[in-house]
Design a protein around this motif. Structure first.
Motif, PDB file in Angstrom:
ATOM      1  N   CYS A  82     -77.483 -74.142 -21.710  1.00  0.00           N
ATOM      2  CA  CYS A  82     -78.859 -73.737 -22.013  1.00  0.00           C
ATOM      3  C   CYS A  82     -79.288 -74.098 -23.431  1.00  0.00           C
ATOM      4  O   CYS A  82     -80.466 -73.964 -23.766  1.00  0.00           O
ATOM      5  CB  CYS A  82     -79.076 -72.271 -21.712  1.00  0.00           C
ATOM      6  SG  CYS A  82     -78.134 -71.185 -22.759  1.00  0.00           S
ATOM      7  N   CYS A 120     -82.315 -71.254 -27.982  1.00  0.00           N
ATOM      8  CA  CYS A 120     -82.310 -71.652 -26.585  1.00  0.00           C
ATOM      9  C   CYS A 120     -83.309 -70.741 -25.876  1.00  0.00           C
ATOM     10  O   CYS A 120     -83.654 -69.684 -26.394  1.00  0.00           O
ATOM     11  CB  CYS A 120     -80.910 -71.543 -25.982  1.00  0.00           C
ATOM     12  SG  CYS A 120     -80.309 -69.878 -25.722  1.00  0.00           S
ATOM     13  N   MET A 122     -83.170 -68.721 -23.684  1.00  0.00           N
ATOM     14  CA  MET A 122     -82.733 -67.351 -23.408  1.00  0.00           C
ATOM     15  C   MET A 122     -82.589 -66.528 -24.686  1.00  0.00           C
ATOM     16  O   MET A 122     -82.363 -65.326 -24.625  1.00  0.00           O
ATOM     17  CB  MET A 122     -81.361 -67.358 -22.737  1.00  0.00           C
ATOM     18  CG  MET A 122     -81.313 -67.970 -21.374  1.00  0.00           C
ATOM     19  SD  MET A 122     -79.611 -68.452 -21.011  1.00  0.00           S
ATOM     20  CE  MET A 122     -78.813 -66.852 -21.086  1.00  0.00           C
ATOM     21  N   MET A 124     -80.099 -66.871 -26.710  1.00  0.00           N
ATOM     22  CA  MET A 124     -78.666 -66.599 -26.849  1.00  0.00           C
ATOM     23  C   MET A 124     -78.099 -67.368 -28.037  1.00  0.00           C
ATOM     24  O   MET A 124     -77.283 -66.858 -28.778  1.00  0.00           O
ATOM     25  CB  MET A 124     -78.005 -67.049 -25.556  1.00  0.00           C
ATOM     26  CG  MET A 124     -76.588 -66.675 -25.366  1.00  0.00           C
ATOM     27  SD  MET A 124     -76.169 -66.951 -23.625  1.00  0.00           S
ATOM     28  CE  MET A 124     -75.988 -68.716 -23.554  1.00  0.00           C
ATOM     29  N   PHE A 125     -78.524 -68.628 -28.190  1.00  0.00           N
ATOM     30  CA  PHE A 125     -78.083 -69.475 -29.299  1.00  0.00           C
ATOM     31  C   PHE A 125     -79.261 -69.695 -30.238  1.00  0.00           C
ATOM     32  O   PHE A 125     -80.411 -69.694 -29.796  1.00  0.00           O
ATOM     33  CB  PHE A 125     -77.623 -70.843 -28.789  1.00  0.00           C
ATOM     34  CG  PHE A 125     -76.497 -70.797 -27.803  1.00  0.00           C
ATOM     35  CD1 PHE A 125     -75.296 -70.186 -28.117  1.00  0.00           C
ATOM     36  CD2 PHE A 125     -76.635 -71.385 -26.550  1.00  0.00           C
ATOM     37  CE1 PHE A 125     -74.249 -70.157 -27.215  1.00  0.00           C
ATOM     38  CE2 PHE A 125     -75.592 -71.362 -25.633  1.00  0.00           C
ATOM     39  CZ  PHE A 125     -74.400 -70.748 -25.969  1.00  0.00           C
TER      40      PHE A 125
HETATM   41 CU    CU Z   1     -79.110 -69.673 -23.823  1.00  0.00          CU
END
Ligand code: CU
Length: 132
Positions: A82, A120, A122, A124-125
């Motif tokens: 992702c 990302c 989401m 997340m990163f």
């Molecule tokens: Cu992600």
């Protein structure tokens, strides 16, 4: 009987030595610092910031120069995770990066103390570019 115990102890001991020498080696590799400034290169009047998107963003903390034009090069290298779904909210940038290649984003000169964050999709990163 005694011999077996001695052999057992000796092999345990040598396994221990093996274990420690291997763990030492892996420690040396992981301790190597991430050189955040190798991501930033200046070509004439253009600052080129290179970030690799692959299971996250590398490096993800970057110091860049304020007051000069920049180009952000996001590299992918077989990136199917992702981190290829990149969002840079402050630039209104939202794109699915190709699995291989370089995606360039031109940035006008940034103010001192400003920050550009990429995520990302989401969240997340992430990466942060601090302009100093
Ligand atoms: Cu992600």
């Amino acid at each position: 009987m005694d011999q077996k115990i001695i052999i057992g102890l000796v092999s345990l001991f040598s396994m221990g030595i093996l274990f420690f020498s291997f763990s030492d080696r892996s420690k040396n590799i992981s301790v190597e610092p991430i050189k955040t400034n190798s991501a930033v290169q200046t070509e004439n009047d253009l600052q080129v910031i290179t970030i690799v998107a692959y299971g996250g963003y590398t490096p993800h903390k970057i110091s860049a120069k304020a007051g000069i034009k920049s180009r952000l090069d996001i590299k992918t290298k077989g990136t199917y995770d992702c981190s290829s779904a990149l969002v840079i909210p402050s630039l209104n940038f939202k794109k699915n990066l190709p699995p291989f290649g370089v995606t360039s984003i031109n940035l006008p000169a940034q103010a001192k103390g400003s920050k550009i964050t990429g995520l990302c999709s989401m969240g997340m990163f992430f990466f942060d570019i601090n302009f100093e």
